[in-house]
Write an enzyme that holds these catalytic residues in place. Structure first.
Site, PDB file in Angstrom:
ATOM      1  N   LYS A 195       0.545  -6.453   1.907  1.00  0.00           N
ATOM      2  CA  LYS A 195      -0.227  -5.204   1.830  1.00  0.00           C
ATOM      3  C   LYS A 195       0.111  -4.288   2.996  1.00  0.00           C
ATOM      4  CE  LYS A 195      -5.016  -3.526   1.699  1.00  0.00           C
ATOM      5  NZ  LYS A 195      -4.858  -2.584   0.578  1.00  0.00           N
ATOM      6  N   HIS A 205      -5.026  -9.298   3.496  1.00  0.00           N
ATOM      7  CA  HIS A 205      -3.944  -9.444   4.469  1.00  0.00           C
ATOM      8  C   HIS A 205      -4.452  -9.766   5.864  1.00  0.00           C
ATOM      9  CE1 HIS A 205      -4.441  -5.007   5.750  1.00  0.00           C
ATOM     10  NE2 HIS A 205      -5.352  -5.245   4.835  1.00  0.00           N
ATOM     11  N   ARG A 206      -5.553  -9.159   6.271  1.00  0.00           N
ATOM     12  CA  ARG A 206      -6.034  -9.371   7.640  1.00  0.00           C
ATOM     13  C   ARG A 206      -6.642 -10.764   7.816  1.00  0.00           C
ATOM     14  NH1 ARG A 206      -4.512  -5.084  10.009  1.00  0.00           N
ATOM     15  NH2 ARG A 206      -4.753  -3.019   9.086  1.00  0.00           N
ATOM     16  N   SER A 246     -17.830   4.212   4.792  1.00  0.00           N
ATOM     17  CA  SER A 246     -16.395   4.158   5.060  1.00  0.00           C
ATOM     18  C   SER A 246     -15.940   5.500   5.609  1.00  0.00           C
ATOM     19  CB  SER A 246     -15.607   3.823   3.788  1.00  0.00           C
ATOM     20  OG  SER A 246     -14.216   3.939   4.021  1.00  0.00           O
ATOM     21  N   SER A 247     -15.172   5.468   6.687  1.00  0.00           N
ATOM     22  CA  SER A 247     -14.626   6.717   7.239  1.00  0.00           C
ATOM     23  C   SER A 247     -13.578   7.313   6.306  1.00  0.00           C
ATOM     24  CB  SER A 247     -14.007   6.456   8.612  1.00  0.00           C
ATOM     25  OG  SER A 247     -12.883   5.607   8.508  1.00  0.00           O
ATOM     26  N   GLN A 248     -13.073   6.519   5.351  1.00  0.00           N
ATOM     27  CA  GLN A 248     -12.065   7.044   4.428  1.00  0.00           C
ATOM     28  C   GLN A 248     -12.615   8.155   3.545  1.00  0.00           C
ATOM     29  OE1 GLN A 248     -10.301   3.796   2.270  1.00  0.00           O
ATOM     30  NE2 GLN A 248      -9.318   2.930   4.092  1.00  0.00           N
ATOM     31  N   GLY A 267      -7.042   1.402  -0.249  1.00  0.00           N
ATOM     32  CA  GLY A 267      -8.067   2.416  -0.021  1.00  0.00           C
ATOM     33  C   GLY A 267      -7.502   3.664   0.604  1.00  0.00           C
ATOM     34  N   ASN A 315      -4.730  -2.160  -4.254  1.00  0.00           N
ATOM     35  CA  ASN A 315      -5.950  -2.338  -3.464  1.00  0.00           C
ATOM     36  C   ASN A 315      -5.871  -1.476  -2.209  1.00  0.00           C
ATOM     37  OD1 ASN A 315      -8.467  -3.315  -2.815  1.00  0.00           O
ATOM     38  ND2 ASN A 315      -7.753  -5.290  -2.067  1.00  0.00           N
ATOM     39  N   LYS A 344     -14.479  -3.886   2.617  1.00  0.00           N
ATOM     40  CA  LYS A 344     -13.027  -3.827   2.758  1.00  0.00           C
ATOM     41  C   LYS A 344     -12.379  -4.596   1.607  1.00  0.00           C
ATOM     42  CE  LYS A 344     -12.850  -1.547   6.721  1.00  0.00           C
ATOM     43  NZ  LYS A 344     -12.083  -0.301   6.933  1.00  0.00           N
ATOM     44  N   GLU A 345     -11.165  -5.111   1.846  1.00  0.00           N
ATOM     45  CA  GLU A 345     -10.444  -5.819   0.796  1.00  0.00           C
ATOM     46  C   GLU A 345     -11.239  -6.998   0.249  1.00  0.00           C
ATOM     47  OE1 GLU A 345      -7.231  -3.536   2.903  1.00  0.00           O
ATOM     48  OE2 GLU A 345      -9.230  -4.314   3.313  1.00  0.00           O
ATOM     49  N   ASP A 390       0.816  -1.219   0.000  1.00  0.00           N
ATOM     50  CA  ASP A 390       0.000   0.000   0.000  1.00  0.00           C
ATOM     51  C   ASP A 390       0.844   1.260   0.000  1.00  0.00           C
ATOM     52  OD1 ASP A 390      -2.130  -1.711   0.055  1.00  0.00           O
ATOM     53  OD2 ASP A 390      -3.153  -0.729   1.719  1.00  0.00           O
ATOM     54  N   ASP A 399     -11.021  -2.802  12.212  1.00  0.00           N
ATOM     55  CA  ASP A 399     -10.057  -3.748  11.646  1.00  0.00           C
ATOM     56  C   ASP A 399      -9.604  -4.758  12.689  1.00  0.00           C
ATOM     57  OD1 ASP A 399     -10.161  -2.726   9.104  1.00  0.00           O
ATOM     58  OD2 ASP A 399      -8.453  -1.388   9.370  1.00  0.00           O
TER      59      ASP A 399
END
Length: 673
Positions: free
Chosen positions: A432, A404-405, A176-178, A97, A95, A356-357, A52, A329
């Site tokens: 990631k 990844h998570r 999404s908070s993003q 975000g 990927n 998410k991903e 990322d 997360d």
């Protein structure tokens, strides 16, 4: 080499030692963009090196930012400081975000022509609410595929957009908070002459990530006013200024996996609680509140400003019901901790998992069920009831969905009480955010030696066993042992240390052999930090290796050294007696051979390519004589182990031999069905 298809984790028994975490992805990418938008130069320290952050850095280079690496974890960034970004530009965001959304907002306000795209999953992650807010503001953004999703085209070729700043900029907060983070980071670019107001529509999720954004904005000179979580005001005259140095805190989300490991696994023999460095009680990241949740489940945790100490407290863990809006997360790690709890754990307010991903709610239900848990999911909740008893656990192949998570969370299932292995598909997806995750886990995890798998590849000289072993080890993610090199390495190390090779110095030679700092990495042999691959292949070292090998104490020391290579997650060992003498209990033993003529022809090609003149007939005679000596020697004669599988590679390519060994290996694993 392609990414490993899977990584098999043997049963893990305990944890101990210290783990130093990488930098936070959320902080890293925010700091990189803020430094890029600022006046002046920023030294960014302890930056995360991951997929990322790499896509963000590449995009910033394309846009005209000066980026100078100072060392492995430090960069110097010269910001745009109001200058126009290079345009047109096509930016690939993978990927990420944390890169796609803020860059979209910033570039939409800066003028120019840009296309932003990513991997297939990024094109399934919603961005429509952010685009709607920017269009309402006056920005020109087009979808290049499905409306509401990347890829995007920003078209401001005729200069800066005419913005409508007389009314608040409105953005949804419940997806999404993003989206809000993106606007908070971009809008200071246009707040020179008037204040800019952002209003959040709906319930704001993932509030702690907004706290991170606000804290970092303040470091770069932007101090906002806010009315709760509904209204944010950027003062007139705001302007980004470099703080000079920006330190990236370690990742609190990554800490959750090791906090969980410490809570799940008993401390290793003679070890204190597991220590986690780089993040602590003073963290600005919301995911540090995972500590509270882990304590509620029974973990014993103490901490300081920059470290945490974790140990098993209550056992089994306690089931909890928790609103996870504050740790979206890290809450995934709680789902795996629930496997070790007594009762049903319920995690709520996690609707954001679906965007998410991957759809993490659906994915978690599928994978926990494979392990033997009972799960129930709704739009924004997940209930997990652990396996009813030890016999209900399963040796599962965990699909990671390029997330990844998912890979990191579910690796914790290897601590299961049934002592079953767990297969993690596509383990490289952890790159990631945490490329070194599995190495860090294996550094602190402990397993019984008998549970660590060994794959032995024996055979005569020039059969190709070294090449085969190296490729199999790389495909499995296992350690590699080239036993045939150890006597040569001992001879080389003795020469460097000035130790004679005679019997009077047998004790010193044995001490040297027992502590050789040797590593085998693919086709390279390292002695400490020195590449000795070619140095040990000389004729002189070969003769000296024969001298060294005659001393019993040296042979005994090297046997112990070879046993030490049996480390997590597993070992591929090649030689002449791996399956018969060194690892007789290995679950797979392969005896690789080829006709003397075939081996002579292969060796002839190798030597000719190095400019060494020889003949196939001489090489064949030498190989046949050596085979006879090896088979007749008193100590560990060359022969297949009784349960070895014979593989004649005379008519096979190296790829075909690798595939055959991997097929045999798969058939012996509990995941083969």
């Amino acid at each position: 080499m392609p990414r490993p298809a899977f990584l098999d984790l043997p049963p893990l028994r305990s944890v101990g030692g210290t783990v130093k975490l990488p930098g936070s992805k959320s902080i890293s990418n925010r700091v990189l963009l803020l430094a890029a938008l600022s006046e002046g130069t920023t030294e960014v320290r302890d930056l995360l090196d991951s997929d990322d952050t790499r896509v963000m850095l590449q995009a910033l280079r394309q846009l005209g930012c000066g980026i100078e690496p100072l060392d492995a974890r430090t960069l110097r960034i010269t910001g745009l400081g109001g200058r126009a970004a290079h345009s047109p530009a096509q930016l690939f965001m993978g990927n990420a975000g944390t890169a796609m959304r803020p860059l979209t907002a910033a570039l939409a306000l800066m003028g120019g022509e840009f296309e932003l795209s990513g991997v297939a999953r990024m094109h399934e992650r919603p961005i429509g609410d952010l685009v709607d807010a920017l269009r309402e503001l006056g920005c020109r953004i087009d979808y290049l595929g499905t409306p509401g999703f990347p890829p995007l085209r920003i078209a401001q070729a005729d200069g800066l957009p005419r913005l409508r700043l007389d009314a608040p900029v409105r953005v949804r907060g419940d997806v999404s908070s993003q989206f809000l983070t993106a606007l908070l980071m971009a809008l200071p670019l246009v707040a020179h002459s008037r204040e800019v107001v952002i209003e959040v529509v709906g319930e704001l999720i993932s509030k702690p990530y907004i706290e991170i954004t606000l804290a970092l904005l303040a470091r770069f000179g932007i101090r906002l006013e806010r009315d709760g979580w509904r209204r944010f005001t950027i003062p007139a005259g705001s302007r980004y200024r470099s703080p000079g140095v920006a330190h990236v805190e370690a990742d609190a989300s990554s800490a959750s996996y090791f906090i969980a490991a410490g809570a799940i696994a008993a401390s290793a023999d003679g070890q204190k609680d597991l220590e986690i460095l780089g993040v602590g009680t003073d963290s600005i990241q919301g995911d540090i509140r995972f500590v509270e949740a882990a304590r509620a489940m029974g973990a014993r945790i103490t901490g300081s400003a920059n470290s945490l100490q974790v140990g098993r407290g209550a056992w089994p863990l306690k089931a909890i019901t928790l609103d996870c809006n504050h740790i979206p997360d890290a809450a995934m790690t709680l789902a795996v901790m629930a496997l070790y709890a007594q009762g049903t754990t319920q995690l709520t307010n996690i609707a954001s998992w679906r965007v998410k991903e991957t759809d993490r709610l659906a994915a978690m239900v599928a994978e926990l069920t494979k392990l033997g848990a009972t799960c129930e999911a709704g739009d924004d909740f997940l209930r997990i009831t652990p396996p009813a008893d030890i016999s209900s656990w399963r040796a599962a192949t965990v699909h990671t969905y390029d997330d990844h998570r998912m890979a990191m969370c579910l690796s914790l299932a290897a601590f299961n009480p049934a002592r079953l292995p767990v297969r993690i598909e596509d383990p490289a997806c952890v790159a990631k955010t945490y490329p070194g995750y599995f190495d860090a886990l294996f550094d602190v995890a402990r397993a019984d030696a008998a549970d660590i798998p060994v794959l032995c590849i024996d055979g005569p000289t020039a059969s190709g066993k070294g090449t085969l072993a190296a490729q199999v080890a790389e495909r499995l993610g296992y350690h590699l042992l080239d036993s045939g090199a150890l006597y040569r390495l001992t001879a080389l190390a003795a020469r460097d240390a000035g130790i004679p090779l005679d019997g009077a110095h047998e004790e010193r030679l044995a001490e040297l052999a027992a502590t050789l700092p040797v590593r085998f990495v693919s086709d390279t042999i390292w002695l400490d930090v020195r590449d000795v691959t070619q140095a040990i292949r000389t004729e002189q070292i070969g003769m000296q290796a024969s001298q060294v090998s005659q001393w019993p104490k040296v042979r005994a020391a090297l046997v112990a050294l070879q046993h030490g290579f049996r480390r997590l997650p597993g070992l591929v060992a090649d030689g002449r007696d791996m399956g018969t003498m060194i690892f007789p209990g290995a679950p797979l033993k392969v005896y690789l051979t080829a006709s003397a003529q075939c081996r002579a022809e292969r060796r002839h090609k190798q030597l000719i390519s190095k400019g060494i003149s020889t003949t196939i007939s001489d090489l064949r005679a030498d190989l046949e004589a050596r085979d006879a000596r090896d088979m007749q020697r008193a100590a560990a004669p060359l022969k297949p182990a009784e349960d070895a599988l014979l593989l004649d590679s005379s008519a096979l390519t190296i790829d075909e031999t690798v595939q055959q060994v991997l097929q045999w290996w798969q058939a012996r694993r509990p995941f083969s069905a």
